[in-house]
Design an enzyme around this catalytic site. Structure first.
Site, PDB file in Angstrom:
ATOM      1  N   GLY A  30     -37.338-141.931  45.398  1.00 37.25           N
ATOM      2  CA  GLY A  30     -35.626-140.908  45.544  1.00 37.25           C
ATOM      3  C   GLY A  30     -34.711-141.809  46.110  1.00 37.25           C
ATOM      4  O   GLY A  30     -34.939-142.461  47.217  1.00 37.25           O
ATOM      5  N   PHE A  31     -33.282-140.918  47.283  1.00 35.08           N
ATOM      6  CA  PHE A  31     -32.693-141.621  48.747  1.00 35.08           C
ATOM      7  C   PHE A  31     -33.843-142.384  49.653  1.00 35.08           C
ATOM      8  O   PHE A  31     -33.546-143.289  50.757  1.00 35.08           O
ATOM      9  CB  PHE A  31     -31.834-141.045  49.073  1.00 35.08           C
ATOM     10  N   GLY A  32     -34.667-141.408  50.066  1.00 34.21           N
ATOM     11  CA  GLY A  32     -35.292-141.119  51.165  1.00 34.21           C
ATOM     12  C   GLY A  32     -36.718-142.322  51.403  1.00 34.21           C
ATOM     13  O   GLY A  32     -36.974-143.603  51.574  1.00 34.21           O
ATOM     14  N   VAL A  96     -48.212-137.746  40.790  1.00 32.61           N
ATOM     15  CA  VAL A  96     -49.415-137.783  42.205  1.00 32.61           C
ATOM     16  C   VAL A  96     -50.070-135.827  41.544  1.00 32.61           C
ATOM     17  O   VAL A  96     -49.376-135.201  41.720  1.00 32.61           O
ATOM     18  CB  VAL A  96     -48.996-137.526  43.604  1.00 32.61           C
ATOM     19  N   GLU A 188     -19.135-127.496  41.822  1.00 29.52           N
ATOM     20  CA  GLU A 188     -18.763-128.807  41.484  1.00 29.52           C
ATOM     21  C   GLU A 188     -18.994-128.331  39.500  1.00 29.52           C
ATOM     22  O   GLU A 188     -18.147-128.571  39.178  1.00 29.52           O
ATOM     23  CB  GLU A 188     -19.374-129.515  41.761  1.00 29.52           C
ATOM     24  N   ASP A 317     -35.885-134.167  51.335  1.00 32.26           N
ATOM     25  CA  ASP A 317     -35.816-132.597  51.291  1.00 32.26           C
ATOM     26  C   ASP A 317     -37.574-131.536  50.819  1.00 32.26           C
ATOM     27  O   ASP A 317     -36.930-130.944  51.746  1.00 32.26           O
ATOM     28  CB  ASP A 317     -35.288-132.482  49.533  1.00 32.26           C
ATOM     29  N   ALA A 329     -28.559-136.399  50.573  1.00 35.17           N
ATOM     30  CA  ALA A 329     -29.023-137.672  50.667  1.00 35.17           C
ATOM     31  C   ALA A 329     -28.728-138.349  51.547  1.00 35.17           C
ATOM     32  O   ALA A 329     -29.242-139.507  52.516  1.00 35.17           O
ATOM     33  CB  ALA A 329     -27.724-138.401  49.438  1.00 35.17           C
ATOM     34  N   GLN A 330     -27.648-138.013  52.344  1.00 38.45           N
ATOM     35  CA  GLN A 330     -27.623-138.952  53.735  1.00 38.45           C
ATOM     36  C   GLN A 330     -28.407-138.688  54.724  1.00 38.45           C
ATOM     37  O   GLN A 330     -28.717-139.628  55.835  1.00 38.45           O
ATOM     38  CB  GLN A 330     -25.736-138.910  54.465  1.00 38.45           C
TER      39      GLN A 330
END
Length: 423
Positions: A30-32, A96, A188, A317, A329-330
């Site tokens: 993911g993002f991280g 995993v 949203e 997260d 995400a940031q």
């Protein structure tokens, strides 16, 4: 899971020889996880990224797949394509099963293991049904492409069934969408479903009026977008109600069944039920038997290390520190970049992680969005344009930015949505 040795299969699934280099294993693309891997690229570390999918998903726009505004391919890109220049980074597509802390191995559900010197858990989060996992069968959450496609199918199939349904009560239920959770995803989603029903579908159906569809947004708290300033929360509610969304605050969900929700003592029939009411840490805590904090997220120190587990880190997260950073995400991107920079040249970070807030934003509907950065806030059309620019920039490559920009422009000019597929 305890830290006792586990009789895992003996096959080493490391894609390339480590040759004495420090082996960093990252679970999650993911993002991280990706930010960490990219910072480790071209270092003298050997890096293996493990993910059950072969693609990186831009989750902030997943609700647009669920509401037929974008195609899955618009917001997903193969991980190998992202990392192809990083010759010291390999990808293992697998799930995993657990972590053998004694032997320092990650066990794969498909068989075999990957050994590690340093382990980075970036497994993300899943939706929290607050003690009622059985509700997940009927209230669909939004975490992957499969989820988005199922929600899209539910939404569109409900309109199709309503078109030929002779029973007025059943037809009314089919034309009702219930969204649980008043955070950014719920807001949203509600705005996007309302626009789909009000602007796109009415010209295409003959016997029903999709514009009269009922969209109900249920929030247990006293206001929407609780992480935003109160005036932006009030604005979001006003704009949603302008679109025809019923906003129910201080209302707890009491039961969820097939095609039915009970909330605040009232029952509602529904053609589609979407769950967006909070997240909890995904896989990771159970593998380590480590302490967890808020919402089942792994507790980490200021350098993102897991206390009591040398050389094991968690970010994004799945992790939470004393600063209690939100699941954004940031945050994950900054944590991944920080950890990757340090691991590229040292065995552990030398300074604490410091988050640099770039503000938070959410779109409510056409020409309506909110943005907050400290005391500075913005709403309306300007915030909506800013929201679009931010998300375009954050998309992983030029092709995706171009595709999404063109589709958004076309959708804005014509009110059409071209990905209305029922699978």
């Amino acid at each position: 899971m305890s830290a006792e040795p586990i009789p895992f299969p003996s096959a080493d699934r490391t894609p390339a020889p480590v040759d004495g280099a420090r082996h960093v294993v990252i679970v999650g693309a993911g993002f991280g996880g990706l930010a960490c891997a990219r910072r480790l690229a071209k270092s003298d570390r050997r890096v293996t990224v493990i993910d059950r999918r072969n693609y990186h998903l831009f989750q902030p726009l997943l609700y647009q797949v669920a509401t037929a505004a974008l195609s899955p391919a618009d917001i997903a890109i193969p991980v190998r394509r992202i990392l192809w220049r990083a010759r010291n980074v390999d990808l293992v597509m697998a799930s995993v099963q657990g972590v053998d802390l004694a032997r320092r191995r990650v066990a794969l559900a498909e068989g075999g293991y990957v050994p590690f010197d340093v382990l980075v858990l970036a497994t993300g989060a899943r939706y929290n049904y607050f003690g009622h996992p059985e509700w997940a069968r009927h209230a669909l959450s939004l975490k992957g492409i499969g989820d988005a496609r199922r929600i899209r199918t539910k939404l569109l199939a409900a309109f199709e069934e309503a078109e030929i349904c002779p029973d007025p009560a059943r037809r009314e239920a089919l034309l009702t969408t219930v969204i649980v959770g008043g955070g950014p995803t719920g807001v949203e989603m509600a705005g996007s479903v309302a626009e789909l029903a009000r602007y796109t579908l009415p010209r295409e159906f003959r016997r029903i009026d999709p514009a009269r569809a009922r969209i109900v947004l249920v929030e247990a708290g006293p206001r929407l977008l609780a992480a935003f300033p109160e005036r932006l929360s009030a604005y979001a509610r006003t704009e949603l109600e302008r679109l025809g969304v019923e906003v129910r605050l201080d209302t707890k969900v009491e039961a969820v069944e097939a095609g039915r929700v009970r909330a605040g003592g009232q029952e509602m029939g529904a053609g589609a039920i979407v769950w967006a009411a909070g997240v909890e840490g995904a896989d990771g805590p159970g593998w380590l038997g480590a302490a967890t904090g808020r919402h089942g997220r792994l507790k980490v120190d200021v350098d993102l290390s897991v206390p009591g587990h040398d050389g094991i880190y968690a970010l994004g997260d799945v992790a939470v520190g004393d600063d209690n950073l939100p699941a954004l995400a940031q945050v994950a991107q900054q944590q991944g970049a920080y950890l990757g920079r340090w691991l590229a040249r040292a065995d552990r970070p030398g300074v604490p992680f410091r988050f640099r807030d770039r503000g938070d934003t959410a779109i409510v509907g056409r020409n309506a969005a909110v943005y907050a950065w400290g005391r500075w806030t913005m709403k309306g059309r300007l915030a909506w344009i800013f929201w679009a620019l931010v998300h375009i920039v954050l998309l992983i490559d030029f092709e995706k930015r171009t595709l999404v920009s063109v589709q958004w422009l076309w959708r804005y000019l014509t009110y059409s949505r071209g990905v209305r597929l029922i699978d």
